[in-house]
Design an enzyme around this catalytic site. Structure first.
Site, short mmCIF file in Angstrom:
data_model
loop_
_atom_site.label_atom_id
_atom_site.label_comp_id
_atom_site.label_asym_id
_atom_site.label_seq_id
_atom_site.Cartn_x
_atom_site.Cartn_y
_atom_site.Cartn_z
N SER A 176 0.80 -1.23 0.00
CA SER A 176 0.00 0.00 0.00
C SER A 176 0.83 1.27 0.00
CB SER A 176 -0.94 0.01 1.21
OG SER A 176 -1.91 -1.02 1.07
N ASP A 222 -17.42 1.39 -0.74
CA ASP A 222 -16.56 0.22 -0.56
C ASP A 222 -17.28 -0.85 0.24
OD1 ASP A 222 -14.54 -1.61 -0.13
OD2 ASP A 222 -13.57 -0.42 1.45
N ASP A 272 -10.93 -6.45 0.05
CA ASP A 272 -10.32 -5.35 0.78
C ASP A 272 -9.77 -5.90 2.10
OD1 ASP A 272 -10.62 -2.02 0.77
OD2 ASP A 272 -10.30 -2.92 2.74
N HIS A 303 -14.88 0.04 3.90
CA HIS A 303 -14.70 1.32 4.58
C HIS A 303 -15.87 2.27 4.35
CE1 HIS A 303 -10.55 -0.23 4.20
NE2 HIS A 303 -10.32 0.43 5.32
N CYS A 310 -7.57 2.17 1.73
CA CYS A 310 -8.69 1.40 1.17
C CYS A 310 -8.26 0.69 -0.12
CB CYS A 310 -9.86 2.35 0.88
SG CYS A 310 -11.24 1.55 0.05
#
Length: 653
Positions: A331, A355, A368, A374, A387
């Site tokens: 990430s 999401d 996710d 989220h 996210c």
């Protein structure tokens, strides 16, 4: 009556002829002698004078002192010390080597490891060059051999300087080491520029890795020569001239040895890499690869046992993870993906997605990290809470080749140009790359599903921590990436003149200032209210960062279970950061291998690095142990000042 007179005249005539012939012969001999003398003394006087001098004069090389290597504060990281070495020149020996070595073993101690090393060196050394059979002789052993020297033609004791790394494993991959010149290196020296061969006469070591190799020419110095009057047997009688050697330059690094030591201690027994640099100049402040090795093992020729242990260890201590180890960025890739979305117009800061905790592409479900998702997420929140679903969709909209072209501008997939050899470019995938990389036709095709994982720094993405640090340095420095470098300056020990290494621009991101400012603000939010906030709680400065977790195995739709996964297959923890936000002075990227979430394994190390540089703080024992065990967030206990943790600066342990 006249016959006797006639005979006398005839005899006199013959005598006179003989005298004339004799005189002519004598004159001819003297003429030849004079001509020879003129030829020798006048026409070829200089040639024969030189030859005569060479017959009575020997020229001995004087090896220069190798330059020191220090950190930015003057702490000595590489030095020299003198020691006696017992050497054998095969071309001058009068008996078989085995017999000779056995006889020498009765005079000085020669261990089996000495014999093994001697045999290895013989293979790469000409018969006319000396080969060490034993190093670091004591004064007693030197005296004992001196008494017996007449028995060993071709054997001598030589005083040599040996390289020493007083801090052992500290910054070993950055510093490198010296080792004996091998056949390939000797050939390269012989084929090099004019004068290079002469400069290495009498020298048997050369820089092998790190700055020892990169700055070999400056560290080596200039070899001197000693002109000696010798006897017919070649024994030196007295010195008649020569040229003094010029010592190598002192190399001052950009690394702070105290920061380097702190980071290596924070890793403890864990594996990983960290690069910290000044984004304004490219100066590397810490260059960590864990585990490391002791470069002292290589100076005099590493023994088979330690070499086998280092070379076969599953922890790969010889691998420079900061320079050559490649990892999925996880990430930590998301700020750069967001920047591409803004630059291409594929996303606006206020655009939101819902999401649900997954993203469908065809029949494949991309999960996710947060079960249930989220909720409603815009770009700012997508970075702050990390996210995945947001970036699955963004990657799908952008496509692999657009991602590739922009990431290339950000410094991914290409060497940074750091001033040590061996850097790898990493892997920045594209359709062209896959077409060239695979053989089978079906493997050459790029599939849409492969693009999705790129958005969260997975898939084929694979980069070094050096590249990642250089990229975050570009974010911190207004889009300008500076070329990283480990050398700060070279100092001539005779003149005292210092030659500083000048900063050099490596590339520009070429993005809109407003877009860059938005991503910077979101990364600041990560450390204030997002996934990095626990580690940076109470920090006396403002910082920006991004956590990352890189999967090593495909989950095939299943949830990740750390306890059920083999330790070496668990996720890597990553973190990138820079600070202070108002005027960045440090950028850092790190990975802790198989340590799980970056927020709990990597971010705490980054926090201590920034504390060191910006606040002059060094972790206390309690905090150090908590970080090593992966159970730390913000610092605990009482921190020490850097000066209190390192008294005095210039003394090695």
């Amino acid at each position: 009556m006249h016959a006797p007179n006639i005979d006398a005249e005839a005899r006199l005539l013959r005598f006179r002829r003989r005298v004339l012939v004799a005189c002519a012969a004598v004159l001819a001999c003297f003429g030849a002698l004079v001509a020879r003398l003129v030829w020798l003394q006048v026409l070829h006087h200089e040639d024969f004078e030189t030859q005569a001098a060479q017959n009575s004069t020997g020229f001995l090389p004087i090896v220069p002192n190798r330059g020191l290597i220090t950190d930015r504060n003057g702490i000595v990281l590489a030095a020299n010390y003198p020691a006696y070495t017992l050497e054998i020149t095969r071309a001058r020996t009068m008996q078989p080597l085995e017999t000779l070595v056995a006889a020498l073993g009765r005079v000085v101690d020669i261990e089996p490891r000495d014999r093994e090393r001697f045999q290895r060196l013989l293979r790469d050394t000409p018969d006319t060059e000396p080969v060490p059979i034993r190093s670091h002789l004591s004064d007693t052993e030197v005296a004992r051999f001196a008494v017996e020297r007449f028995r060993f033609p071709g054997v001598r004791i030589q005083a040599r300087l040996f390289r020493s790394y007083p801090w052992g494993e500290l910054a070993a991959h950055a510093i490198g080491y010296v080792g004996r010149i091998n056949a390939a290196e000797k050939e390269r020296i012989d084929d090099g520029p004019e004068g290079q061969r002469a400069n290495y006469r009498g020298t048997d070591v050369i820089g092998k890795l790190g700055v020892e190799a990169a700055y070999e020419r400056e560290l080596h110095g200039t070899t001197g020569v000693q002109e000696m009057l010798t006897t017919a047997s070649g024994r030196a009688v007295r010195r008649v001239g020569g040229r003094a050697p010029r010592p190598g330059k002192t190399l001052r690094l950009t690394i702070d040895a105290r920061l380097q030591k702190m980071v290596e201690d924070l890793y403890g027994e864990r594996r990983g890499a960290l690069v910290a640099l000044d984004p304004r100049s490219g100066e590397v402040l810490a260059f960590v690869s864990q585990p490391a090795f002791d470069p002292n093992l290589f100076v005099d020729g590493i023994a088979p046992g330690p070499w086998r242990e280092l070379n076969t260890s599953p922890d790969k201590p010889l691998l420079d993870r900061a320079l050559r180890g490649t990892y999925p960025p996880g990430s930590t890739y998301k700020p750069y993906m967001a920047l591409i979305g803004l630059e291409t117009g594929a996303r606006q800061p206020g655009d939101t997605i819902a999401d649900p905790g997954y993203f469908w592409l065809g029949n494949h479900k991309f999960r996710d990290d947060k079960p249930g998702g989220h909720g409603r997420v815009d770009m700012y929140r997508s970075i702050v809470v990390s996210c995945d679903t947001y970036y699955y969709q963004l990657a799908n909209d952008l496509g692999v080749d657009t991602i590739h072209d922009y990431m290339l501008r950000f410094g991914f997939g290409t060497p940074t140009g750091i001033d040590i050899p061996g850097e790898v470019p990493g892997l920045l995938p594209s359709t062209d790359w896959k077409r060239e990389a695979f053989r089978r036709r079906e493997q050459k095709t790029w599939y849409a599903g492969e693009t999705i994982s790129l958005g969260i720094g997975q898939g084929y993405n694979s980069f070094t921590m050096l590249q990642l640090a250089n990229a975050v340095g570009g974010l911190a420095n207004g889009g300008v990436r500076m070329r990283p470098h480990l050398a700060k300056e070279l100092v001539d020990e005779i003149s005292g003149e210092a030659q500083a290494v000048q900063p050099e621009v490596a590339g520009r991101m070429d993005v809109l200032t407003g877009h860059l400012a938005f991503v910077q603000r979101a990364m600041q939010g990560v450390n204030q209210e997002g996934t990095g906030s626990a580690a940076f709680r109470g920090a006396p400065y403002t910082s920006a960062g991004k956590t990352g977790t890189a999967q090593l195995v495909g989950l095939r739709g299943q949830r990740y279970d750390e306890d059920a996964t083999h330790e070496r297959l668990r996720d890597h923890g990553l973190f990138i950061a820079y600070a202070p936000v108002e005027d960045p002075r440090i950028a850092v990227a790190l990975v802790v291998e198989n340590a799980g979430f970056g927020s709990t394994s990597a971010a705490p190390i980054a926090r201590r690095v920034l504390d060191f540089v910006l606040a002059g703080l060094y972790p206390g024992a309690e905090d150090m142990q908590a970080v090593r065990e992966g159970r730390a967030t913000a610092p605990v206990g009482t921190p020490r000042t850097v000066d209190a943790a390192w008294p005095p600066l210039h003394v090695a342990p």
